[in-house]
Design a protein around this motif. Sequence first.
Motif, PDB file in Angstrom:
ATOM      1  N   VAL A  55     132.595 113.083  67.799  1.00 22.24           N
ATOM      2  CA  VAL A  55     133.233 114.396  67.929  1.00 22.24           C
ATOM      3  C   VAL A  55     134.437 114.331  68.631  1.00 22.24           C
ATOM      4  O   VAL A  55     135.320 114.962  68.022  1.00 22.24           O
ATOM      5  N   SER A  56     134.778 113.537  69.849  1.00 20.37           N
ATOM      6  CA  SER A  56     135.795 113.632  70.680  1.00 20.37           C
ATOM      7  C   SER A  56     137.160 113.232  69.668  1.00 20.37           C
ATOM      8  O   SER A  56     138.024 113.277  70.114  1.00 20.37           O
ATOM      9  N   LEU A  57     136.662 112.380  68.805  1.00 22.85           N
ATOM     10  CA  LEU A  57     137.727 111.682  68.129  1.00 22.85           C
ATOM     11  C   LEU A  57     137.555 112.139  66.615  1.00 22.85           C
ATOM     12  O   LEU A  57     138.317 111.334  65.794  1.00 22.85           O
ATOM     13  N   ASP A  58     137.417 113.396  66.533  1.00 23.21           N
ATOM     14  CA  ASP A  58     137.573 114.156  65.306  1.00 23.21           C
ATOM     15  C   ASP A  58     136.678 113.695  64.307  1.00 23.21           C
ATOM     16  O   ASP A  58     136.835 113.792  62.973  1.00 23.21           O
ATOM     17  N   GLY A  59     135.472 112.890  64.448  1.00 20.35           N
ATOM     18  CA  GLY A  59     134.479 112.520  63.651  1.00 20.35           C
ATOM     19  C   GLY A  59     133.046 113.453  63.695  1.00 20.35           C
ATOM     20  O   GLY A  59     132.796 113.965  64.510  1.00 20.35           O
ATOM     21  N   ASN A  60     132.380 112.938  62.653  1.00 21.83           N
ATOM     22  CA  ASN A  60     130.768 113.527  62.902  1.00 21.83           C
ATOM     23  C   ASN A  60     130.003 112.328  63.225  1.00 21.83           C
ATOM     24  O   ASN A  60     130.542 111.166  62.784  1.00 21.83           O
ATOM     25  N   PHE A  61     128.605 112.359  63.611  1.00 25.08           N
ATOM     26  CA  PHE A  61     127.927 111.245  63.883  1.00 25.08           C
ATOM     27  C   PHE A  61     126.625 111.534  63.003  1.00 25.08           C
ATOM     28  O   PHE A  61     126.046 112.570  63.257  1.00 25.08           O
ATOM     29  N   VAL A  62     126.130 110.513  62.405  1.00 28.17           N
ATOM     30  CA  VAL A  62     124.826 110.703  61.427  1.00 28.17           C
ATOM     31  C   VAL A  62     124.034 109.637  61.946  1.00 28.17           C
ATOM     32  O   VAL A  62     124.187 108.377  61.834  1.00 28.17           O
ATOM     33  N   LEU A  63     122.674 110.113  62.220  1.00 23.25           N
ATOM     34  CA  LEU A  63     121.794 109.252  62.694  1.00 23.25           C
ATOM     35  C   LEU A  63     120.570 108.875  61.412  1.00 23.25           C
ATOM     36  O   LEU A  63     120.270 109.734  61.108  1.00 23.25           O
ATOM     37  N   ASN A  64     120.573 107.860  61.452  1.00 24.86           N
ATOM     38  CA  ASN A  64     119.598 107.246  60.159  1.00 24.86           C
ATOM     39  C   ASN A  64     118.126 107.254  60.884  1.00 24.86           C
ATOM     40  O   ASN A  64     117.653 107.144  61.707  1.00 24.86           O
ATOM     41  N   PHE A  65     117.181 107.797  59.696  1.00 28.06           N
ATOM     42  CA  PHE A  65     115.763 107.817  59.765  1.00 28.06           C
ATOM     43  C   PHE A  65     115.291 106.978  58.748  1.00 28.06           C
ATOM     44  O   PHE A  65     115.720 107.133  57.318  1.00 28.06           O
ATOM     45  N   GLY A  66     114.170 106.253  58.752  1.00 27.08           N
ATOM     46  CA  GLY A  66     113.532 105.564  57.693  1.00 27.08           C
ATOM     47  C   GLY A  66     111.984 105.915  57.514  1.00 27.08           C
ATOM     48  O   GLY A  66     111.036 105.514  58.351  1.00 27.08           O
TER      49      GLY A  66
END
Length: 482
Positions: free
Chosen positions: A336-347
């Motif tokens: 987020v600090s670099l203008d992005g989103n973070f997406v965490l994977n679930f299996g």
Amino acid sequence: MIRKAILVIAIVWNCINAANVNAQQAAATVQKPIALQHGAHRIGRRTDADMEKWRAYGLGQFIHWGLYSIPAGEWNGKQYNGASEWIKSWKEVSATAYDSLMYQFNPTKFNADSWAGTAKQMGVKYVTITTKHHDGFCLWPSKYTNFTVANSPYKKDIIGPLVKAYDKQGIDVILYFSIMDWHNPDWRYDIKTREDSIAFDRFKQFTRKQLLELLTLYPTAKGLWFDGTWDKSWVKQAAFADSLEKEMKAMHPGLIIGSRFRADEYGKRHFDSNGNMMGDYEQGWERKIPEKIEDVHGNDWDCVMTVPENQWGYGRVWKGHIKTTDELLEMLAKCVSLDGNFVLNFGPKPDGTLRTEELDLAEGIGAWMATNSEAIYNGEYAGLVKQDWGYYIKKTGSNKIYMLVFNVPVSGALKVVMQSHSAIGKAYDLGNPAQNYVPEEIGTSAWFIHLRQQTFKRPFVIVLETADNSKNSGAQYQKAKT
Ligand code: 16Z
């Protein structure tokens, strides 16, 4: 002549620069853009409401679910040494045996509301769900193949209930779709013969129909997440992919599609031969995070991340380093600090439940978000020099800058260097706003925030409310004469 020479330079450059992140820099050396029929549709970010919303998400969830969850990385008692969702490609596994897993797919404990509830509690704002992975098995009852949930013992649609449940929680849904399809006999890795070409034309029509079907069945979906687009067969379909993208967007205004979907007519992926991004956001940050703002070239982007090493589907054994809640939170802060989103994977498991480790992580992240999500949602690059204690995130359109602290120095003093025209108006704990800090000015535009304690169990957030400093001369410290 000159045009041709430029074109040659562009192509050579693009071949050398396999890493798409460098493409824009490479293109900067090309003086004049070449004419492209199937390059970028736009230069610069999208500014519509759907994309503004995407940009503000901060945290997302990825779900990889399919037949591969049944073998869970093991075949005839042997461990597959690769990502569990790729097990069909293992020499030990025959295609028929794998495809027969369809007759075992019966997730009796699947409850879409329960997944959406977990996601809500975790604080995610969007979810990307595999509708069809490389194996070709469809989690929705597609009319265009028999290889779907409809022919499994479970029989029911998985995607519909998920879309509904997540929508109900206010979490936007993106549909993952693999172009590469190991089940469809018309799929090709490359097109070398007339027969290949005929088969692949059929495959293209099948793909188009499935995509239009998904958009028709699940009209509230906000975007499509394409994968399996790297093979030569697809890279050669610039015109087809371009027209399909336009068709889907005309059918579904606001639809968000990343840079992984199509190549231009020179086979350039993500960034076209002029270095312009194709798609609405950069989709190349997979299991890696940029180091600095220059790396993202002003584009929208998100990072998709696995908890273990490169494994997305359920695997009975998680291999490699297993990331902790705080490591994942740090990745979130960095993105987020670099203008992005973070997406965490679930299996998810074959019975339709989430594994305990993932539930625990979701809970841990959610607990942190319950206090600190204000620093994540609607956050953007703050324009300040990064300090060792952690990450700055600016709240879009406000005077608030959040300090997300992950490393406390032994001195207990956190250094903040503001831009020259601004000062720290107020500083306080996000979790306890009544608790103010009195920053100590230590130089021109520089302060120390002295922590009241030096032992912390979790990362925490300090809010800075910036104030205009243009009238105030501030402290005038002389520079050293050397
Ligand atoms: C290393 O080659 C890979 C790695 C991952 C090729 C494909 C993938 C797939 C994973 O199965 C998962 O869906 C990920 C998002 N995708 C790129």
